[in-house]
Motif scaffolding. Structure first.
Motif, PDB file in Angstrom:
ATOM      1  N   MET A 126       0.753  -1.134  -0.073  1.00 41.85           N
ATOM      2  CA  MET A 126       0.072   0.174  -0.047  1.00 41.85           C
ATOM      3  C   MET A 126       0.819   1.163  -0.021  1.00 41.85           C
ATOM      4  SD  MET A 126      -2.813   1.319   2.847  1.00 41.85           S
ATOM      5  CE  MET A 126      -3.732  -0.406   2.717  1.00 41.85           C
ATOM      6  N   SER A 127       0.474   2.059  -0.813  1.00 43.33           N
ATOM      7  CA  SER A 127       1.034   3.330  -0.727  1.00 43.33           C
ATOM      8  C   SER A 127       0.496   4.561   0.005  1.00 43.33           C
ATOM      9  CB  SER A 127       1.240   3.969  -2.302  1.00 43.33           C
ATOM     10  OG  SER A 127       2.258   3.112  -2.991  1.00 43.33           O
TER      11      SER A 127
ATOM     12  N   PRO B 117      -1.389   7.761   0.675  1.00 43.75           N
ATOM     13  CA  PRO B 117      -2.177   8.658  -0.301  1.00 43.75           C
ATOM     14  C   PRO B 117      -1.680  10.091  -0.297  1.00 43.75           C
ATOM     15  CG  PRO B 117      -3.200   8.166   1.679  1.00 43.75           C
ATOM     16  CD  PRO B 117      -2.141   7.472   1.987  1.00 43.75           C
ATOM     17  N   LEU B 118      -0.643  10.600   0.536  1.00 51.62           N
ATOM     18  CA  LEU B 118      -0.052  11.810   0.468  1.00 51.62           C
ATOM     19  C   LEU B 118       1.108  11.827  -0.209  1.00 51.62           C
ATOM     20  CD1 LEU B 118      -0.152  14.941   1.205  1.00 51.62           C
ATOM     21  CD2 LEU B 118       0.613  14.562   3.282  1.00 51.62           C
ATOM     22  N   CYS B 119       2.290  11.213   0.613  1.00 49.18           N
ATOM     23  CA  CYS B 119       3.893  11.123  -0.014  1.00 49.18           C
ATOM     24  C   CYS B 119       3.846  10.120  -0.981  1.00 49.18           C
ATOM     25  CB  CYS B 119       4.785  11.320   0.979  1.00 49.18           C
ATOM     26  SG  CYS B 119       4.836   9.644   1.893  1.00 49.18           S
ATOM     27  N   GLN B 120       3.130   9.006  -1.199  1.00 48.12           N
ATOM     28  CA  GLN B 120       3.157   8.043  -2.200  1.00 48.12           C
ATOM     29  C   GLN B 120       4.206   7.054  -1.892  1.00 48.12           C
ATOM     30  OE1 GLN B 120       0.880   7.905  -5.541  1.00 48.12           O
ATOM     31  NE2 GLN B 120      -0.034   8.028  -3.556  1.00 48.12           N
ATOM     32  N   SER B 121       4.740   7.026  -0.680  1.00 47.64           N
ATOM     33  CA  SER B 121       5.830   6.197  -0.278  1.00 47.64           C
ATOM     34  C   SER B 121       5.149   4.834  -0.231  1.00 47.64           C
ATOM     35  CB  SER B 121       6.307   6.538   0.876  1.00 47.64           C
ATOM     36  OG  SER B 121       7.103   7.814   0.773  1.00 47.64           O
ATOM     37  N   ALA B 122       5.880   3.719  -0.662  1.00 50.09           N
ATOM     38  CA  ALA B 122       5.295   2.329  -0.510  1.00 50.09           C
ATOM     39  C   ALA B 122       5.771   1.762   0.744  1.00 50.09           C
ATOM     40  CB  ALA B 122       5.909   1.574  -1.718  1.00 50.09           C
ATOM     41  N   ASN B 123       4.784   0.885   1.267  1.00 42.74           N
ATOM     42  CA  ASN B 123       5.000   0.082   2.561  1.00 42.74           C
ATOM     43  C   ASN B 123       5.779   0.809   3.627  1.00 42.74           C
ATOM     44  OD1 ASN B 123       4.608  -2.321   0.829  1.00 42.74           O
ATOM     45  ND2 ASN B 123       6.506  -2.136   0.029  1.00 42.74           N
ATOM     46  N   THR B 124       5.390   2.151   3.892  1.00 45.25           N
ATOM     47  CA  THR B 124       5.806   2.945   5.044  1.00 45.25           C
ATOM     48  C   THR B 124       4.302   2.981   5.825  1.00 45.25           C
ATOM     49  OG1 THR B 124       5.036   4.796   3.925  1.00 45.25           O
ATOM     50  CG2 THR B 124       7.487   4.129   3.721  1.00 45.25           C
ATOM     51  N   SER B 125       3.328   2.552   5.742  1.00 46.76           N
ATOM     52  CA  SER B 125       2.088   2.904   6.587  1.00 46.76           C
ATOM     53  C   SER B 125       1.935   1.612   7.357  1.00 46.76           C
ATOM     54  CB  SER B 125       1.029   2.848   5.731  1.00 46.76           C
ATOM     55  OG  SER B 125       1.143   4.193   5.010  1.00 46.76           O
ATOM     56  N   SER B 126       1.367   1.808   8.820  1.00 48.12           N
ATOM     57  CA  SER B 126       1.080   0.615   9.598  1.00 48.12           C
ATOM     58  C   SER B 126      -0.130   1.261  10.518  1.00 48.12           C
ATOM     59  CB  SER B 126       2.318   0.769  10.685  1.00 48.12           C
ATOM     60  OG  SER B 126       2.693   1.598  11.417  1.00 48.12           O
ATOM     61  N   HIS B 127      -0.713   0.303  11.101  1.00 47.23           N
ATOM     62  CA  HIS B 127      -1.674   0.514  11.857  1.00 47.23           C
ATOM     63  C   HIS B 127      -1.597   1.652  12.941  1.00 47.23           C
ATOM     64  CE1 HIS B 127      -4.451  -0.374  15.592  1.00 47.23           C
ATOM     65  NE2 HIS B 127      -5.341  -0.352  14.532  1.00 47.23           N
ATOM     66  N   TYR B 128      -2.586   2.459  13.029  1.00 46.94           N
ATOM     67  CA  TYR B 128      -2.368   3.683  14.033  1.00 46.94           C
ATOM     68  C   TYR B 128      -3.482   3.428  15.055  1.00 46.94           C
ATOM     69  CZ  TYR B 128      -1.590   8.248  15.816  1.00 46.94           C
ATOM     70  OH  TYR B 128      -1.579   9.685  16.634  1.00 46.94           O
ATOM     71  N   HIS B 129      -4.879   3.333  14.654  1.00 46.61           N
ATOM     72  CA  HIS B 129      -6.141   3.392  15.500  1.00 46.61           C
ATOM     73  C   HIS B 129      -7.178   2.459  15.021  1.00 46.61           C
ATOM     74  CE1 HIS B 129      -8.633   4.648  18.773  1.00 46.61           C
ATOM     75  NE2 HIS B 129      -9.387   5.038  17.930  1.00 46.61           N
ATOM     76  N   THR B 130      -7.883   1.888  15.524  1.00 44.97           N
ATOM     77  CA  THR B 130      -9.069   1.365  15.301  1.00 44.97           C
ATOM     78  C   THR B 130     -10.330   1.811  16.171  1.00 44.97           C
ATOM     79  OG1 THR B 130      -8.178  -0.478  14.348  1.00 44.97           O
ATOM     80  CG2 THR B 130     -10.568  -0.718  14.874  1.00 44.97           C
ATOM     81  N   ASP B 131     -11.518   2.234  15.606  1.00 44.71           N
ATOM     82  CA  ASP B 131     -12.634   2.516  16.571  1.00 44.71           C
ATOM     83  C   ASP B 131     -13.797   1.794  15.938  1.00 44.71           C
ATOM     84  OD1 ASP B 131     -13.835   3.679  14.081  1.00 44.71           O
ATOM     85  OD2 ASP B 131     -13.141   6.082  14.992  1.00 44.71           O
ATOM     86  N   LYS B 132     -14.977   1.950  16.399  1.00 46.10           N
ATOM     87  CA  LYS B 132     -16.173   1.176  15.910  1.00 46.10           C
ATOM     88  C   LYS B 132     -16.385   1.126  14.431  1.00 46.10           C
ATOM     89  CE  LYS B 132     -18.502   1.443  20.329  1.00 46.10           C
ATOM     90  NZ  LYS B 132     -19.396   1.906  21.213  1.00 46.10           N
TER      91      LYS B 132
ATOM     92  N   GLU C  74     -10.798   1.874  10.492  1.00 42.97           N
ATOM     93  CA  GLU C  74      -9.276   1.449  10.679  1.00 42.97           C
ATOM     94  C   GLU C  74      -8.424   2.470  10.256  1.00 42.97           C
ATOM     95  OE1 GLU C  74      -5.495  -1.329  10.653  1.00 42.97           O
ATOM     96  OE2 GLU C  74      -7.299  -1.703   9.018  1.00 42.97           O
ATOM     97  N   TYR C  75      -7.563   3.106  11.047  1.00 38.95           N
ATOM     98  CA  TYR C  75      -6.752   4.227  10.680  1.00 38.95           C
ATOM     99  C   TYR C  75      -5.336   3.912  10.505  1.00 38.95           C
ATOM    100  CZ  TYR C  75     -10.810   6.875  12.509  1.00 38.95           C
ATOM    101  OH  TYR C  75     -12.018   7.162  12.454  1.00 38.95           O
ATOM    102  N   LEU C  76      -4.553   4.248   9.699  1.00 40.16           N
ATOM    103  CA  LEU C  76      -3.276   4.057   9.182  1.00 40.16           C
ATOM    104  C   LEU C  76      -2.422   5.227   9.539  1.00 40.16           C
ATOM    105  CD1 LEU C  76      -3.694   1.788   6.161  1.00 40.16           C
ATOM    106  CD2 LEU C  76      -3.603   1.219   8.327  1.00 40.16           C
ATOM    107  N   GLN C  77      -1.006   5.296   9.809  1.00 41.63           N
ATOM    108  CA  GLN C  77      -0.078   6.261   9.513  1.00 41.63           C
ATOM    109  C   GLN C  77       1.075   5.859   8.729  1.00 41.63           C
ATOM    110  OE1 GLN C  77       2.029   7.597  13.428  1.00 41.63           O
ATOM    111  NE2 GLN C  77       1.654   9.769  12.613  1.00 41.63           N
ATOM    112  N   CYS C  78       1.755   6.899   8.014  1.00 37.44           N
ATOM    113  CA  CYS C  78       2.911   6.773   7.087  1.00 37.44           C
ATOM    114  C   CYS C  78       4.004   7.330   8.231  1.00 37.44           C
ATOM    115  CB  CYS C  78       2.621   7.494   6.003  1.00 37.44           C
ATOM    116  SG  CYS C  78       4.355   7.586   4.798  1.00 37.44           S
ATOM    117  N   SER C  79       4.986   6.479   7.946  1.00 38.46           N
ATOM    118  CA  SER C  79       6.423   6.723   8.768  1.00 38.46           C
ATOM    119  C   SER C  79       7.130   7.569   8.068  1.00 38.46           C
ATOM    120  CB  SER C  79       7.158   5.527   9.002  1.00 38.46           C
ATOM    121  OG  SER C  79       7.439   4.959   7.739  1.00 38.46           O
TER     122      SER C  79
END
Length: 215
Positions: free
Chosen positions: A1-2, A4-19, A22-27
């Motif tokens: 997955m890239s 959606p802002l900087c287009q870096s590949a494989n830099t995102s990981s799980h950040y938070h999940t609510d009801k 799911e939210y991811l964050q780019c490192s």
């Protein structure tokens, strides 16, 4: 997955999940974003936006937008306002900020994909580009950001209003993420990354305002 802002590949990981999502964050750029399968449809987006009741006569809303206008005032006063061109990007059904800047003498244009899809407005360069409470709605912010880089003239200013991510603990209870149309969440680190990469001087005049001055 890239990202959606900087287009870096494989830099995102799980950040938070609510009801609901799911939210991811780019490192790389620090953007926090909704996992793609939870992005709302254009129909749902439009239904939500149509509920907004901002108007030209709403003094509370004008005061709210003043947080963006105030740090722009020195630029406007230091220049012949009539010589300045501006674009309110994501202006919504009532382009109140564009009206306020016009009152200050700035030659304003507007663009909104739902309410003012004037593509000709995206073919020019501007001294001032404003984006108030819109950037958090972008599904693929790398596209709009690339557009901003073209729209802002050399020496021009990009003025953004959006609430910023602070940390994981506060994100968990953050009301801002609960709007189904809010899908991209920026932090100071995200804006600093973009400024360094794309040649801007960045400042944070309020806790939900960022100014990007193009070098």
């Amino acid at each position: 997955m890239s990202c959606p802002l900087c287009q870096s590949a494989n830099t995102s990981s799980h950040y938070h999940t609510d009801k609901k999502r799911e939210y991811l964050q780019c490192s790389q750029c620090d953007l926090v974003y909704v996992s793609p399968e939870f992005l709302p449809s254009k129909e749902i987006e439009k239904q939500e936006y149509d509920l907004h009741e901002n108007s030209f006569e709403d003094e509370g809303y004008r005061k709210f937008l003043g947080k963006v206008l105030t740090p722009l005032s020195p630029l406007i006063k230091a220049t012949n306002a009539k010589a300045l061109s501006g674009l309110d990007f994501g202006c919504g059904p009532a382009p109140v900020l564009a009206s306020m800047l016009s009152e200050d003498g700035v030659n304003m244009s507007t663009y909104d994909p739902f309410y003012a899809p004037t593509l000709k407005a995206l073919e020019k360069r501007y001294d001032i580009v404003t984006c108030t409470e819109a950037i958090e709605h972008f599904h693929a912010p790398h596209m709009e950001w690339a557009l901003f880089n073209k729209l802002v003239a050399s020496g021009g200013v990009l003025a953004i209003m959006t609430k910023r991510v602070l940390d994981k603990a506060r994100f968990a209870n953050w009301h801002y993420k609960n709007d189904v149309t809010h899908v991209s969440f920026f932090s100071e680190a995200t804006f600093q990354y973009l400024a360094q990469r794309d040649g801007y001087d960045v400042s944070f005049p309020a806790n939900d305002v960022v100014l990007m001055k193009k070098r």
